[in-house]
Design an enzyme around this catalytic site. Structure first.
Site, short mmCIF file in Angstrom:
data_model
loop_
_atom_site.label_atom_id
_atom_site.label_comp_id
_atom_site.label_asym_id
_atom_site.label_seq_id
_atom_site.Cartn_x
_atom_site.Cartn_y
_atom_site.Cartn_z
N ASP A 81 69.95 101.97 17.33
CA ASP A 81 69.91 102.93 18.38
C ASP A 81 68.99 103.91 18.06
OD1 ASP A 81 70.65 104.10 20.95
OD2 ASP A 81 71.75 105.51 19.89
N LYS A 104 65.25 105.76 19.33
CA LYS A 104 65.06 107.16 19.78
C LYS A 104 63.75 107.74 18.93
CE LYS A 104 70.00 108.21 20.71
NZ LYS A 104 71.14 108.43 20.05
#
Ligand code: ADP
Ligand code: ASP
Ligand code: MG
Length: 818
Positions: free
Chosen positions: A679, A683
């Site tokens: 994750d 980003k």
């Protein structure tokens, strides 16, 4: 004398005719002589045309259609005249229908419907309505007389739209009215040639009848009674917020009605204009309302424009070629050829390069225009001086009209800017030198959106509206709706912003309502009125609705939904989302979304992709736009990993920290989904792209934080077991760092075009050293922020802050509206 005119809707039913009688009685009570002009009952003229065409096509069904029209008239007689006195009127009405039946039978035999015969057929509409109402008035004891306008208004033999012979007509009218004191009930719309052949004055021509009579007798006033509150700022059927224009000049009214405002028929104004007669437009269904005064000069207005009108369907003809440049007489020949063939031109626009001329016409004349022009310019076309004639259909014209435009600058800027912001392409434009009218040609499918958004900026500039379509009403979507609910009044009152929730969808049900679902009862309404969720149907409907200032809010983390973003942006719908899938997919897809948004003048906003509500992406975009260069980004972008390493210290087992994070709801069900760093990698990938580094997800290097045995564990339980087994490994990482006066931090870095995610140690000088809780932190080293980086820190997860980030994105779109 006073002249009143009642349109089709005013004489369409028993109830409306009752009001008409009351209005007439009030007028007669004032003592002034009155003439009243009637249209055919609403819809009858269209029906008669249809019936005529059916008869000509040999379709015997016309007889049934005619029966229906006849029954409508009988019903009014039955409803308004005492049974004892009905028979005479019935006989007269039946007589007219017999005559019409004979004509139609003739048409069906010879299978031909000339314009002349059509005029005769249409004339029955006004003859019937006027006859019936005259009889009703008489039955009420009013001294009324039927006046067949064919006896007093004469035209030439241009069927469908006769040219009035004013010399004869004015004389006949004066003579006629001099002889009578009775209330004259005049058939609108119809006239005759000098030989007594029936003609008409063009569709909507009853207004003209009233105006011709008023001008001839020097009437004190003309009252046009219709079904709306006067002339309005736009057609109320198309723009719900339209309102009455209390005072309008002849010139403005003319310009508005030329461009389609049906409420009065353009030439009808000319005779009144010449005689300075005041025209009032009034509502039969709201008799106390003051309506619109149309006079030579209008009172001062509060707005830069007076009204907006449109023509729904036009064709645009374009003629171009290098041989046209500098050649005198091309446009002269062009327009002469059109006029000789009775093709009237609605709008003309020629570029100063003289390379092309385009003009708009009624689409029914398009083929004829092509033939006429190909013939006229056959020589130039053969020689290649003119490339040819192209015709584009399915277009509409919108005109903004007003004398105030002369005095205020920026009107056209405002017009084009609101069209641009709503992604409406302007195909052609023209401004009259009188500065009374600016017209734009647009695609027909954009008409409603364009009218409403133009009306919004010119007449309600104080209050702007955003139409929200929200998909996903779970934790983030639900919180967002709660926030919207709490802010609705404040935004409306203080910020003059109306947030209209036009669509909502959860996984089971969806509801679209352009008038607004409301932020209070949305749950109940979606449950009760919603239909089974289908994303393609939601998207399609949203595009079809074509509402101005539309925003699609994707509050899901769905993979399938993002395939629609491009289509939505292309349809001029802004997209706001915390969903990272689109921006972390292929670079090509990322760029394509940015480009489509730019091309369509809408927004694609995703501040919450990184750091929830923290202003990270906005800051980057601001710095990039102002020319700063990014040298390095370092960031802790996972609230979960932030919490874990901020809590992991001497005397604490790593497994316990992870367990605590899980217990607090900070982790995914399987904490390895957080600890894998995937994750965080997505980003930093998005941030890299934002600062102009075109990376793919495979370019982001993720150093594995967990030992092999932990990764391999089959279940979450097993995983925690493995963490205990590996405790020494984590304890050593921690104690080594401690020994150097450093701390463990899970950091994403972008430097020299490379992105990586890894567990690192930072010393006490590093801004990340003192981080606590589950905060995110990000540090930007740029050319301007070189010595001390720009640092943003704060909670980077949670429904409240994420929803408020989404809300802030939505608000930023509103500030961009005109
Ligand atoms: P009538 O039968 O009374 O002659 P029309 O149908 O000719 O009525 O004209 C009235 C209609 O004109 C209204 O119902 C309205 O929908 C339409 N209209 C179009 N533009 C405007 C406008 N700017 N103001 C008011 N009405 C308008
Ligand atoms: N009845 C005619 C029409 O429908 C004239 C009018 O209503 O003004 O065009
Ligand atoms: Mg009309």
């Amino acid at each position: 004398m006073k002249v009143l005119k009642f349109g089709g809707t005013s004489v369409g039913s028993v109830d409306s005719i009752k009001t008409v009688i009351e209005i007439l009685e009030n007028n007669l009570a004032n003592g002034e002589q009155v003439a009243v002009v009637f249209s055919a009952m609403g819809g009858v003229t269209n029906r008669l045309i249809e019936i005529g065409k059916m008869a000509a096509a040999g379709n015997a069904e016309y007889i049934e259609f005619l029966k229906v029209v006849e029954e409508r008239h009988f019903a009014v007689v039955r409803g308004m005249i005492n049974v004892k006195n009905q028979s005479g009127t019935f006989a007269a009405v039946r007589g007219l229908f017999n005559e019409l039946g004979d004509i139609l039978r003739g048409v069906s035999w010879i299978k031909e419907l000339s314009e002349r015969t059509l005029d005769l057929i249409m004339s029955f509409g006004e003859r019937l309505s006027t006859l019936v109402i005259t009889e009703i008035l008489k039955s009420k004891g009013i001294s009324a007389e039927f006046c067949d306008a064919r006896n007093i208004i004469h035209t030439n033999a241009t069927y469908g739209m006769g040219d009035v012979d004013f010399e004869v007509t004015n004389k006949q009218i004066l003579e006629y009215f001099a002889k009578t004191n009775a209330l004259q009930c005049v058939t609108g719309f119809i006239a005759s040639t000098a030989d007594g052949v029936t003609t008409t004055l063009g569709r909507g021509g009853s207004d003209y009848t009233a105006s011709i009579i008023a001008a001839a007798v020097d009437a004190s006033v003309i009252e046009i009674w219709t079904d709306v509150d006067g002339m309005m700022t736009a057609d109320p059927r198309k723009v719900a917020n339209a309102f009455t224009i209390p005072s309008i000049s002849y010139a403005e009214a003319m310009e508005l009605s030329h461009f389609g405002a049906k409420v009065i028929y353009p030439p009808s104004l000319q005779p009144a204009f010449a005689k300075n007669i005041t025209l009032k437009v009034l509502n039969t269904f709201n008799t106390d309302f003051i309506g619109t005064f149309v006079q030579k000069t209008a009172n001062k207005k509060d707005y830069a424009i007076t009204g907006i009108s449109s023509i729904d369907e036009i064709a645009l003809v374009n003629i171009q070629g290098s041989g046209m440049i500098g050649v005198a007489g091309i446009s002269g020949r062009l327009f002469t050829a059109l006029s000789l063939n009775d093709i009237s031109v609605i709008l003309i626009s020629q570029a100063s390069s003289e390379h092309s001329i385009c003009f708009s016409i009624d689409p029914k004349n398009a083929q004829k225009a092509r033939e006429v022009l190909e013939k006229e310019f056959s020589h130039e076309i053969t020689l290649g001086y003119i490339d040819g004639i192209s015709i584009e259909k399915s277009l509409s014209i919108i005109a903004i009209v007003g004398e105030g435009m002369k005095k205020s600058t920026g009107v056209s800027g405002k017009l084009f800017s609101v069209l641009g912001k709503n992604g409406i392409n302007v195909v052609a434009t023209a401004q009259g030198s009188s500065e009374l009218n600016i017209s734009v040609v647009i695609s027909k499918s954009d008409l409603s959106k364009a009218l409403n958004s133009i009306h919004g900026v010119f007449f309600q500039s104080e209050t702007r509206s955003l139409n929200l379509f929200i998909v996903g009403v779970g934790l983030i979507g639900g919180t967002l709706l709660e926030q919207v609910k709490n802010q609705t009044t404040y935004l409306r009152e203080e910020k003059l912003l109306n947030l209209n929730i036009a669509g909502l969808s959860n996984t089971k049900k969806m509801l679209l309502d352009p008038d607004g679902i409301g932020s209070e009862q949305w749950r109940e309404r979606v449950n009760e009125e919603g239909v089974k969720t289908s994303l393609p149907a939601f998207v399609q409907r949203m595009i079809e609705l074509n509402l101005p200032n539309s925003v699609f809010v994707d509050c899901t983390s769905d993979k399938d939904i993002v395939q629609y973003y491009n289509m939505l942006l292309d349809a001029s719908i802004s997209v706001v989302t915390p969903n990272k899938v689109a921006n972390s997919g292929s670079y090509a897809e990322y760029i394509s979304l940015q480009r489509t948004a730019l091309k369509r003048g809408v927004k694609f906003l995703y501040e919450t992709n990184v750091g929830a509500g923290l202003p990270i992406i906005n800051t980057i975009q601001g710095l990039m736009a102002s020319g700063d260069k990014f040298l390095k980004i370092e960031a802790i972008l996972s609230g979960t990993l932030s919490f874990i390493f901020n809590s992991f210290g001497p005397g604490v087992r790593f497994v316990d920290v992870v367990k605590e994070a899980k217990a607090k709801g900070f982790t995914e069900p399987d904490p390895r989904d957080d600890l894998s760093g995937a994750d965080v990698a997505r980003k930093i990938l998005i941030l890299a792209r934002e600062v102009g580094v075109p990376l793919e997800s495979s370019d982001v290097r993720v150093a594995q934080l967990l030992p092999e045995n932990c990764l391999a564990a089959a279940t979450v339980e097993d995983f925690f077991q493995e963490l205990i087994i590996s405790d020494d490994y984590f304890a050593k990482l921690q104690s080594d760092a401690e020994a150097n006066g450093e701390k463990l931090r899970y950091i994403a870095t972008l430097e020299n075009g490379k992105a990586f995610v890894e567990l690192r140690t930072v010393d006490a000088q590093h801004p990340f050293y003192t981080l606590s809780g589950s905060d995110n932190i990000i540090s930007f080293t740029t050319e301007r922020y070189k010595d001390r980086p720009l640092v943003i820190k704060g909670p980077g997860a949670g429904a409240e802050v994420t929803a408020s980030g989404v809300f802030a994105d939505i608000m930023s779109i509103s500030s961009y509206l005109g």
